[in-house]
Write an enzyme that holds these catalytic residues in place. Structure first.
Site, PDB file in Angstrom:
ATOM      1  N   ASP A 100       0.824  -1.077   0.000  1.00 56.10           N
ATOM      2  CA  ASP A 100      -0.141  -0.180   0.121  1.00 56.10           C
ATOM      3  C   ASP A 100       0.902   1.178  -0.015  1.00 56.10           C
ATOM      4  O   ASP A 100       1.619   1.251  -0.926  1.00 56.10           O
ATOM      5  CB  ASP A 100      -0.897   0.072   1.191  1.00 56.10           C
ATOM      6  N   TYR A 209      -1.154  11.479   2.349  1.00 52.32           N
ATOM      7  CA  TYR A 209      -1.909  11.749   1.059  1.00 52.32           C
ATOM      8  C   TYR A 209      -1.752  13.205   0.594  1.00 52.32           C
ATOM      9  O   TYR A 209      -1.984  13.479  -0.539  1.00 52.32           O
ATOM     10  CB  TYR A 209      -3.313  11.479   1.490  1.00 52.32           C
ATOM     11  N   HIS A 265      -7.315  -6.712   0.051  1.00 52.69           N
ATOM     12  CA  HIS A 265      -6.181  -5.734  -0.115  1.00 52.69           C
ATOM     13  C   HIS A 265      -4.861  -5.875   0.851  1.00 52.69           C
ATOM     14  O   HIS A 265      -4.062  -5.153   0.687  1.00 52.69           O
ATOM     15  CB  HIS A 265      -7.017  -4.135  -0.006  1.00 52.69           C
TER      16      HIS A 265
END
Length: 291
Positions: A100, A209, A265
């Protein structure tokens, strides 16, 4: 972790305290967790690799028990801090596996210091400028959390006190969550929730982010020189599928693919045996071939 002696440690670098777990002996591999997790995400993988490898799993800057710096969450800076961590352990050349957001950091590390990275394992990840934008586009099925995490102070205020709900949602959601909703228990979700509740943790995690525009420009520059070390792209059939491979093949020349079935995931937690076997085979095969 059973038969191998495990070290729970912390080291100080120039401007960081890194908390980490280390176990095993052999060729070193650095495991970089994703969001919204900590090095705890590798708890099932480490005992499966430690017979052949020196396995090191740090909490990324801003996560877990590592420092929560005021700035420096662009992946160029995060990877430079991690390099100082690696050097503080007396290591110079390592394999890196990133899941990730950890994949973003792993790529940044390998792109800047390719001679110091023997192998790269890119797990259920993407890269700004090389495919992630599609995953951010809610109009085309992308995830809303990218925009939410980038929104600023409101993000922290809405999640504060609801960390368990927040983490539980992402790990158990239908799309890009767990394949088996019971693969991660409530006590394990609580571990991550408590980590996010520490002062500075939400801000830090969202800052990974908020720096995506910077990362996009850095990735474009690094992508002009494709990686030459062996790369293993790991996807999950109920996660990103082949997207990890499609991403990393744009910036690396020597890529192998693995798709883990009946997995969402979070392969390190949902399919640890399959993931560990793929990593061991990859490291052993490419090492035998002179990689």
């Amino acid at each position: 972790m059973g038969h191998a002696a495990e070290t729970l440690g912390s080291v100080r670098t120039r401007d960081m305290r890194f908390a980490y777990t280390r176990v095993g002996q052999g060729t070193p591999i650095l495991l970089l967790h994703g969001w919204p997790q900590t090095s705890f995400a590798w708890r099932k993988i480490m005992p499966l690799l430690c017979n052949e490898h020196d396995v090191i799993a740090p909490d990324l800057p801003g996560f877990g028990y590592s420092s929560k710096p005021d700035s420096g969450f662009d992946k160029k800076t995060v990877s430079a801090r991690l390099r100082e961590f690696v050097q503080s352990l007396g290591l110079s050349r390592i394999a890196i596996a990133g899941h990730d957001l950890g994949g973003h950091v792993a790529f940044a590390y390998a792109a800047q210091w390719p001679d110091e990275v023997s192998h790269l394992v890119f797990i259920e990840s993407s890269l700004p400028a090389f495919g992630q934008e599609a995953g951010m586009d809610v109009a085309r099925g992308g995830s809303w959390h990218f925009g939410f995490n980038m929104a600023g102070d409101i993000s922290e205020e809405l999640v504060r006190g609801r960390e368990f709900l927040f983490v539980d949602h992402f790990m158990r959601r239908e799309k890009v969550g767990l394949f088996d909703a019971n693969a991660v228990g409530s006590s394990e979700i609580e571990h991550y929730a408590q980590a996010l509740a520490r002062p500075g943790a939400l801000r830090s995690s969202f800052s990974y982010y908020r720096t995506i525009p910077i990362d996009r420009e850095d990735n474009r520059a690094w992508g002009q020189t494709p990686l030459q070390m062996p790369v293993l792209a790991v996807g999950a059939d109920w996660g990103y599928g082949d997207a990890s491979s499609r991403t990393i093949r744009q910036v690396a020349s020597n890529v192998e693919d693995v798709l883990i079935e009946r997995c969402g995931h979070y392969p390190p937690e949902e399919r640890p045996h399959e993931l560990a076997a793929a990593i061991k085979q990859f490291l052993g095969r490419s090492r035998t071939a002179g990689g």
